[in-house]
Motif scaffolding. Structure first.
Motif, short mmCIF file in Angstrom:
data_model
loop_
_atom_site.label_atom_id
_atom_site.label_comp_id
_atom_site.label_asym_id
_atom_site.label_seq_id
_atom_site.Cartn_x
_atom_site.Cartn_y
_atom_site.Cartn_z
N ALA A 131 -5.66 -1.53 -6.91
CA ALA A 131 -6.29 -0.75 -6.48
C ALA A 131 -6.12 0.52 -6.55
O ALA A 131 -5.32 0.78 -5.74
N VAL A 132 -6.80 1.61 -6.59
CA VAL A 132 -6.49 3.26 -6.28
C VAL A 132 -7.48 4.02 -5.30
O VAL A 132 -8.71 3.23 -6.32
N GLU A 133 -7.80 4.01 -4.21
CA GLU A 133 -8.86 4.29 -3.41
C GLU A 133 -8.44 6.35 -3.88
O GLU A 133 -7.89 7.06 -3.22
N VAL A 134 -9.98 7.26 -4.73
CA VAL A 134 -8.64 8.29 -4.90
C VAL A 134 -9.40 9.16 -3.33
O VAL A 134 -8.34 10.53 -3.19
N GLU A 135 -10.30 8.60 -2.74
CA GLU A 135 -10.75 9.67 -1.38
C GLU A 135 -9.78 9.75 -0.38
O GLU A 135 -9.00 10.13 0.23
N THR A 136 -8.98 8.55 -0.31
CA THR A 136 -7.57 8.50 0.35
C THR A 136 -6.31 8.77 -0.37
O THR A 136 -5.24 8.39 0.73
N SER A 137 -6.35 8.62 -1.63
CA SER A 137 -4.81 8.54 -2.34
C SER A 137 -4.29 7.44 -1.73
O SER A 137 -2.80 7.60 -2.34
N GLU A 138 -4.97 6.40 -1.91
CA GLU A 138 -4.31 5.03 -1.12
C GLU A 138 -4.07 4.10 -2.80
O GLU A 138 -5.43 3.58 -3.43
N THR B 225 -3.17 0.58 -3.38
CA THR B 225 -2.86 -0.87 -3.02
C THR B 225 -2.36 -2.43 -4.92
O THR B 225 -3.20 -1.85 -5.31
N LYS C 61 -3.67 2.81 -12.21
CA LYS C 61 -4.19 1.16 -12.92
C LYS C 61 -3.54 0.36 -14.55
O LYS C 61 -2.91 -0.06 -14.09
N LYS D 279 0.67 -1.49 -0.13
CA LYS D 279 -0.17 0.41 0.04
C LYS D 279 0.44 1.12 0.03
O LYS D 279 1.65 1.57 0.57
N ALA E 299 -6.25 7.55 -11.33
CA ALA E 299 -7.17 6.05 -10.66
C ALA E 299 -6.50 5.31 -12.11
O ALA E 299 -5.86 4.53 -11.94
#
Length: 87
Positions: free
Chosen positions: A33-40, A42, A20, A4, A16
């Protein structure tokens, strides 16, 4: 193996998509996997893929690890954002 990474400059779904699409091209990367809200970001990958290789690729796209952004990386991220939106 799961890695992560929190990145800078992640603004939208276009960003994102760029992340990806580019990370999935790396041999040994199985899922992104990309979480835009948390900028994470994985990643599930083989042990042969080093975290540094992933960090280098993200940085070259304009999405460096959180807290390490340069002015040029911000410009790259804007371009990547636009490209990701039309992909």
């Amino acid at each position: 193996m799961e890695t992560k990474i929190i990145v800078d400059n992640l603004k939208c779904g276009g960003c994102a998509n760029t992340i990806k699409n580019n990370l999935q091209k790396i041999e040994g990367v199985n899922a992104v996997a990309v979480e835009v809200e948390t900028s994470e970001v994985t990643l599930l990958h083989e042990f042969a893929v080093s975290k540094q290789a992933l960090l280098d690729k993200l940085s070259s796209l304009g999405y460096p690890q959180q807290g390490t952004t340069t002015g040029m990386q911000k410009v790259k991220s804007y371009v990547s954002c636009v490209v990701g939106r039309i992909s």
